[in-house]
Design a protein around this motif. Structure first.
Motif, short mmCIF file in Angstrom:
data_model
loop_
_atom_site.label_atom_id
_atom_site.label_comp_id
_atom_site.label_asym_id
_atom_site.label_seq_id
_atom_site.Cartn_x
_atom_site.Cartn_y
_atom_site.Cartn_z
N PRO A 129 46.81 36.56 52.41
CA PRO A 129 45.84 35.51 52.74
C PRO A 129 46.04 35.01 54.16
O PRO A 129 47.16 34.87 54.64
N ASP A 133 41.86 30.26 57.52
CA ASP A 133 40.61 30.01 56.80
C ASP A 133 40.89 28.98 55.71
O ASP A 133 41.60 29.26 54.74
N THR A 135 39.08 27.94 53.40
CA THR A 135 38.52 28.27 52.09
C THR A 135 39.44 29.19 51.30
O THR A 135 39.26 29.34 50.08
N GLY A 136 40.40 29.83 51.97
CA GLY A 136 41.30 30.75 51.28
C GLY A 136 40.65 32.06 50.89
O GLY A 136 41.20 32.82 50.09
N MET A 137 39.49 32.37 51.47
CA MET A 137 38.74 33.57 51.09
C MET A 137 38.99 34.76 52.01
O MET A 137 38.45 35.84 51.78
N SER A 138 39.79 34.57 53.06
CA SER A 138 39.99 35.64 54.05
C SER A 138 41.38 36.25 53.90
O SER A 138 42.35 35.57 53.56
N ARG A 170 36.83 39.32 55.26
CA ARG A 170 36.32 38.35 54.29
C ARG A 170 35.24 39.00 53.43
O ARG A 170 34.44 39.79 53.93
N GLN A 171 35.25 38.66 52.15
CA GLN A 171 34.27 39.22 51.23
C GLN A 171 33.00 38.37 51.24
O GLN A 171 33.06 37.14 51.18
N ASP A 172 31.86 39.04 51.34
CA ASP A 172 30.58 38.34 51.34
C ASP A 172 30.20 38.01 49.90
O ASP A 172 30.21 38.88 49.03
N THR A 173 29.84 36.77 49.66
CA THR A 173 29.52 36.34 48.30
C THR A 173 28.17 36.84 47.82
O THR A 173 27.89 36.82 46.62
N ASP A 176 29.27 41.05 47.58
CA ASP A 176 30.65 41.37 47.18
C ASP A 176 31.30 42.44 48.05
O ASP A 176 32.33 43.00 47.68
N TRP A 178 33.26 43.74 51.55
CA TRP A 178 34.21 43.20 52.52
C TRP A 178 33.79 43.59 53.93
O TRP A 178 33.35 44.70 54.18
#
Length: 204
Positions: A129, A133, A135-138, A170-173, A176, A178
């Motif tokens: 991680p 970031d 948001t913790g998403m990267s 980062r994953q695109d919401t 899905d 990367w």
């Protein structure tokens, strides 16, 4: 009372051997029909890109095949390439510290049209991680690289850069997939050039 007839031990062994021979022949014939699985293991280009490491492998593949569409599909729209400030060729800097998606596309369109061949090897498997970031998403993926860009068919003229790079993925919401969000150039300044300085040669 009838007595059971005993089968000689030798005959029992012969029967077992016969059954084993039939089974062995059957297995061999099945192997001949199906054959060994000689299909190559899955490799880049990956689609879908459902893991962060796959987008790095796609980037490596795109460089080596000089595929501009695949290359640009590796990045988010808000992509940033962060320079290691080292400019031995006197090329004017595009920005003080980084450039974005549009500049990256222009640079590599020019590069892939002009150069004769590219050899890029990216190694490493670590990911963790990224604390930058909130948001913790990267994820951060540190990698080492060796890049050779050849300007002629004989591969006698060109440029080389090597060292390290840090990719923030980062994953695109929405899909899905990367993507690379940030790329930090950590090239070895003892080499002929850095990855960032090499890119700048093709910004015109």
């Amino acid at each position: 009372m009838r007595r059971l007839t005993e089968v000689p031990l030798i005959r029992k062994r012969e029967t077992v051997y016969a059954i084993a021979s039939v089974l062995t022949a059957l297995l061999i014939s099945m192997a001949c029909l199906t054959g060994p699985d000689s299909s190559p293991p899955p490799s880049a280009p990956w689609d879908p890109v459902d893991s962060a490491w796959k987008v790095i492998e796609n980037l490596e593949y795109a460089y080596n095949t000089m595929d501009i569409d695949l290359y640009m599909s590796c990045f988010r729209d808000d992509f940033e390439f962060h320079l290691l400030w080292y400019n031995p060729h006197g090329c004017p800097a595009i920005q003080d510290s980084f450039w974005g998606y549009a500049e990256e596309e222009q640079i590599h369109q020019n590069m892939f049209e002009v150069v004769h061949a590219i050899e890029l090897v990216i190694t490493g498997s670590q990911e963790s991680p990224w604390t930058g970031d909130s948001t913790g998403m990267s994820l951060q993926l540190p990698r080492t690289f060796d890049l050779k860009v050849y300007l002629d068919e004989a591969h006698t003229e060109g440029y080389r850069a090597s060292g390290s790079a840090l990719f923030i993925c980062r994953q695109d919401t929405t899909d899905d997939q990367w993507y690379i969000w940030q790329w930090w150039d950590l090239s070895d300044t003892k080499e002929q050039t850095t990855w960032g300085a090499l890119k700048e040669m093709f910004f015109y």
